[in-house]
Enzyme design. Sequence first.
Site, PDB file in Angstrom:
ATOM      1  N   TYR A 274      -2.800  -1.285  10.501  1.00 15.47           N
ATOM      2  CA  TYR A 274      -2.745  -1.475   9.044  1.00 15.47           C
ATOM      3  C   TYR A 274      -1.413  -0.972   8.475  1.00 15.47           C
ATOM      4  CZ  TYR A 274      -4.233  -1.199   4.138  1.00 15.47           C
ATOM      5  OH  TYR A 274      -4.327  -1.349   2.773  1.00 15.47           O
TER       6      TYR A 274
ATOM      7  N   SER B  47       0.875  -1.178   0.000  1.00 20.64           N
ATOM      8  CA  SER B  47       0.000   0.000   0.000  1.00 20.64           C
ATOM      9  C   SER B  47       0.905   1.219   0.000  1.00 20.64           C
ATOM     10  CB  SER B  47      -0.844  -0.003   1.280  1.00 20.64           C
ATOM     11  OG  SER B  47      -1.412   1.275   1.517  1.00 20.64           O
TER      12      SER B  47
HETATM   13  C1  BGC Z   1      -6.249   1.526   2.140  1.00 21.45           C
HETATM   14  C2  BGC Z   1      -7.405   2.405   1.711  1.00 21.45           C
HETATM   15  C3  BGC Z   1      -6.926   3.831   1.495  1.00 21.45           C
HETATM   16  C4  BGC Z   1      -5.678   3.883   0.623  1.00 21.45           C
HETATM   17  C5  BGC Z   1      -5.094   5.286   0.526  1.00 21.45           C
HETATM   18  C6  BGC Z   1      -5.135   1.656   1.138  1.00 21.45           C
HETATM   19  O1  BGC Z   1      -4.075   0.817   1.446  1.00 21.45           O
HETATM   20  O2  BGC Z   1      -6.695   0.174   2.246  1.00 21.45           O
HETATM   21  O3  BGC Z   1      -8.425   2.382   2.691  1.00 21.45           O
HETATM   22  O4  BGC Z   1      -7.960   4.585   0.861  1.00 21.45           O
HETATM   23  O5  BGC Z   1      -4.702   3.011   1.134  1.00 21.45           O
HETATM   24  O6  BGC Z   1      -5.007   5.922   1.774  1.00 21.45           O
END
Ligand code: BGC
Length: 268
Positions: free
Chosen positions: A166, A153
């Site tokens: 996360y 991410s």
């Molecule tokens: C998350 C999303 C978020 C995006 C940008 C992703 O990894 O799961 O919820 O919108 O990152 O912030």
Amino acid sequence: MDNTTLKGQAALVTGSDSGIGKGVALELAKAGARLVINYAHNHDAADEVVKEITDAGGEAYAHQCDVSHEGEVQAMFQEMYKRYGTIDILVNNSGLQKDSKFIDMTLDQWNTVISVNLTGQFLCAREAAREFIRRGVVEGVSKAAGKIICMSSVHEVIPWGGHVNYATSKGGIMMLMKSMAQELASHKIRVNAIGPGAIQTPINKEAWDTPEALDKLLTLIPYNRIGQPDDIGKLAAWLASDESDYITGVTIFADGGMTLYPGFADNG
Ligand code: BGC
């Protein structure tokens, strides 16, 4: 990328019943790969993805498994070897969010996110790497003995208040990916990651499902549009192909510029 690019290759995409995983599975299938559609809970959604692939002339089946459970992961790989003989491409995609203010975060919210997002990638990658090493390079199939693509991410580099579990899982994925890439390269295994920004999927629905929320989100995206699952799917298909044969150990961000510190665009 035509429908022969990944021909003869068996691919497992975890969490491919929806969202980014589904987008990846559809693009790998378009490029000719045979697919395992892994899902945790939603059997009907996984069946829909299988149907979409087989209706288009591809090959796929659905398999339920919680990627944070070692035994279930091992059973999923064994089933894949029975059906397809081996694995050529693993896309470690399963992931979830359990958001909370840091001081209110429960151990359960922490553990659930780390188990699925990080430990799940470890368990699946370990099984895949064992098979890649056992089998080695198969001439005419791929120059590599296997390809692992980890769904990271933008939050492997952008800290994220309210989402500490996360962001920690994604930072961990970055080092898992790089350390595996370093250790496995001599076996001709390539390991890379994709760092999606905001992609329009159920995981971040509240960030795009009203015009006000979408406007706020777009202030974080210089390219001024929300991403779509196929933006990530096409990149995954390329990373799985021999077109990217010299690339290992990197995260490619597909984020419309979200990692470019957009707050500094107008002189900071
Ligand atoms: C998350 C999303 C978020 C995006 C940008 C992703 O990894 O799961 O919820 O919108 O990152 O912030």
